[in-house]
Design a protein around this motif. Structure first.
Motif, mmCIF file in Angstrom:
data_model
loop_
_atom_site.group_PDB
_atom_site.id
_atom_site.type_symbol
_atom_site.label_atom_id
_atom_site.label_comp_id
_atom_site.label_asym_id
_atom_site.label_seq_id
_atom_site.Cartn_x
_atom_site.Cartn_y
_atom_site.Cartn_z
ATOM 1 N N TRP A 295 -7.284 11.096 -0.912
ATOM 2 C CA TRP A 295 -7.987 9.708 -0.587
ATOM 3 C C TRP A 295 -9.693 9.662 -1.076
ATOM 4 C CZ3 TRP A 295 -7.298 9.320 5.525
ATOM 5 C CH2 TRP A 295 -5.782 9.109 5.751
ATOM 6 N N TYR B 157 -0.872 1.779 7.832
ATOM 7 C CA TYR B 157 -1.670 0.926 7.047
ATOM 8 C C TYR B 157 -2.354 -0.363 7.956
ATOM 9 C CZ TYR B 157 -0.355 3.826 3.249
ATOM 10 O OH TYR B 157 0.181 4.922 2.468
ATOM 11 N N TYR C 162 -7.100 -0.763 5.821
ATOM 12 C CA TYR C 162 -7.564 0.181 4.826
ATOM 13 C C TYR C 162 -8.129 -0.666 3.621
ATOM 14 C CZ TYR C 162 -3.691 -2.105 2.222
ATOM 15 O OH TYR C 162 -2.853 -2.787 1.358
ATOM 16 N N LEU D 183 0.337 3.897 -3.011
ATOM 17 C CA LEU D 183 -0.071 5.261 -2.722
ATOM 18 C C LEU D 183 0.996 6.333 -3.592
ATOM 19 C CD1 LEU D 183 -2.424 4.039 -1.270
ATOM 20 C CD2 LEU D 183 -2.423 6.222 -0.034
ATOM 21 N N PHE E 121 -10.046 5.784 -1.408
ATOM 22 C CA PHE E 121 -9.307 5.112 -0.403
ATOM 23 C C PHE E 121 -9.830 5.331 0.931
ATOM 24 C CE2 PHE E 121 -5.778 5.263 2.591
ATOM 25 C CZ PHE E 121 -5.409 3.981 2.520
ATOM 26 N N PHE F 95 -9.285 0.170 -0.983
ATOM 27 C CA PHE F 95 -9.968 0.959 -1.999
ATOM 28 C C PHE F 95 -11.223 0.531 -2.152
ATOM 29 C CE2 PHE F 95 -5.141 1.623 -2.713
ATOM 30 C CZ PHE F 95 -5.107 2.816 -3.015
ATOM 31 N N ALA G 149 0.968 -1.225 -0.108
ATOM 32 C CA ALA G 149 -0.051 -0.006 0.176
ATOM 33 C C ALA G 149 0.730 1.235 -0.099
ATOM 34 C CB ALA G 149 -0.906 -0.084 1.298
#
Length: 500
Positions: A246, A270, A273, A145, A251, A275, A141
């Motif tokens: 985000w 993280y 989390y 990102l 996200f 998506f 992640a």
């Protein structure tokens, strides 16, 4: 006859720089990492290695495998677990701290930290370990990102071990090496304010200002209290920008406690989390979040709540409630301006344009809410919708976009209105720019689950393949379309919690 010359051994002696670890004993405790048995490489980032100045072939060096698994110290390193406090799920939790992380030092302006390296004085009832599952999720992640242009901590490498760790089940251990310009959190300031350690609070704030927000020293009274209100405002603006990114990407952080908020506006820690798959504004990605405090649509408001907690932490230095209020007053405007900029880019609209006939500065805002309502009504896949819109704009084939809707009449009407208001938007280079704004590849939960299962069986090639796709998320990558498809039905049953 002499045989071929052996290559020189790979060594790395970091040029440690003064940093957070030098602030003094009030800010943390010196701790040695706890060794892990039989460590092995799981993954690494060549880009982050270059930022740190690691030599070519460094991942072949046994001494670096030992160092990044916690079995040995890098030359000159003095590991430190930092202390902080914070609000968790809106409730004051008191002292927290690095319960399983150790700061090794600062190299080339980046703090280097082991995560999962064993117990510290701040572990409370924890074991100080991280598991391979969650460590892979953070490793991927943080790189994903970054490739999407979102401020984030980075990951240098990931080391696994057969050592058992008890979570909901018994899992295998791992150590992640992460880096960032600073890992200071809102909770660091809350800690010293709550304990009335105002000298340390001022020392920390001055350190952050001098290192990361020097513009706060450019006011009419750079040595007075105004610089602390300026710091609060600068952090507020960075946080607003982060949250806008985000929300535009879909996200969900999942656990926006104040101890998980970066003073630099980075995506930090993280855990659970996700998506978004289907667009659901009320989606809760953390199954431990029983009240939905950190639901997707609530993230900007929670960020502002956390900024108010930071303001309380800085209040002994600001000493002016009105100044603190003014410092935070612009958050919503900053967020909405940044979010609008993000969404205009996703729609293929120019970022700055003079109002013209049939095209005002408010048309995009008037059109965005009906579009979001359409997507939410059928929970249309967020990423695939935006990518297909980009492809339709580039190629003129709108049928694949319409196929995302069970009842396409709504999107047909919306597209008609959009084209009437912006008749020239999908001509020339605009559509190509959309393809560089709306990613094809995201780190879906099911993709992470698949590579985790394979890594737990000792297969790391799938992880490397996914890592390479996520490093260039806007490219087509022919032959890998399966990584950009709809999630399988079983993905809806994936449960992600704070456990790691």
């Amino acid at each position: 006859m002499a045989g071929p010359a052996l290559p020189p051994p790979i060594t790395w002696q970091p040029a440690w720089q003064p940093g957070f670890a030098d602030l003094g004993p009030a800010f943390g405790r010196a701790v040695l990492p706890t060794p892990l048995p039989a460590p092995y490489w799981v993954g690494h980032s060549a880009e982050v290695a270059a930022l740190l100045g690691l030599p070519e072939g460094w991942q072949q060096a046994p001494e670096l495998l030992a160092a990044f698994s916690g079995n040995a110290l890098l030359p000159g390193s003095q590991p430190l677990a930092s202390v902080y406090s914070g609000h968790q799920f809106g409730v004051w939790a008191g002292q927290l701290g690095d319960g399983r992380a150790l700061l090794l030092g600062q190299v080339n302006g980046l703090e280097v930290q082991l995560k999962g390296s064993g117990r510290t004085p701040y572990s409370r009832m924890g074991d100080g370990r991280a598991v391979l599952r969650s460590s892979i999720r953070e490793f991927l992640a943080s790189q994903a990102l970054h490739a999407l242009g979102v401020p984030t901590t980075r990951a240098l490498c990931l080391v696994g071990s057969p050592a058992p760790v008890q979570r909901e089940t018994v899992e295998s251990a791992a150590v992640l090496t992460r880096v960032a310009p600073s890992l200071i959190r809102f909770g660091h300031f809350e800690h010293f304010a709550a304990r009335r350690q105002y000298a340390e609070l001022r020392q920390l704030a001055d350190f952050v200002i001098e290192r990361h927000y020097p513009a706060c020293l450019q006011g009419p009274d750079p040595t007075g209290r105004a610089r602390y209100a300026a710091l609060l405002q600068a952090v507020s603006e960075r946080t607003a920008q982060l949250l806008a990114q985000w929300q535009a990407l879909g996200f969900c952080h999942g656990v926006l406690n104040t101890d998980n908020m970066s003073i630099l506006g980075l995506t930090l820690d993280y855990g659970p989390y996700q998506f978004l798959d289907g667009y659901d504004p009320g989606h809760i990605c953390n199954h431990s979040d029983h009240q939905g405090r950190y639901a997707f649509e609530r993230q900007p408001a929670i960020a502002l709540w956390n900024l108010h907690a930071l303001a309380q932490g800085l209040m002994p230095l600001i000493d002016d409630a009105l100044a603190a209020e003014r410092a935070l007053a612009g958050f919503e405007d900053s967020f909405h301006a940044a979010y609008r900029q993000q969404m205009r880019a996703k729609l293929g609209l120019p970022q700055a344009h003079p109002p013209s006939q049939g095209d005002s500065q408010d048309n995009d805002l008037q059109l965005l809410q009906p579009l979001l309502a359409l997507l939410a009504g059928e929970q249309v896949d967020w990423a695939i919708f935006w990518r297909r819109l980009s492809q339709a704009a580039a190629q003129g084939d709108w049928e694949r976009l319409r196929a995302l809707f069970l009842q396409p009449a709504g999107i047909d009407a919306w597209l008609l209105q959009f084209k009437e208001l912006f008749p020239n938007v999908y001509q020339g280079e605009t559509a190509d720019l959309m393809l560089k704004t709306n990613p094809k590849y995201l780190l879906r939960n099911y993709l992470a689950e698949q590579v985790i299962a394979q890594a737990q069986d000792g297969q790391f090639d799938p992880l490397q393949t996914l890592q390479q796709l996520l490093a260039r998320p806007f490219d087509e990558h022919p032959g890998f379309d399966a990584y950009a498809g709809f999630p399988p039905d079983w993905a809806a049953d994936i449960s992600i919690s704070c456990s790691s």
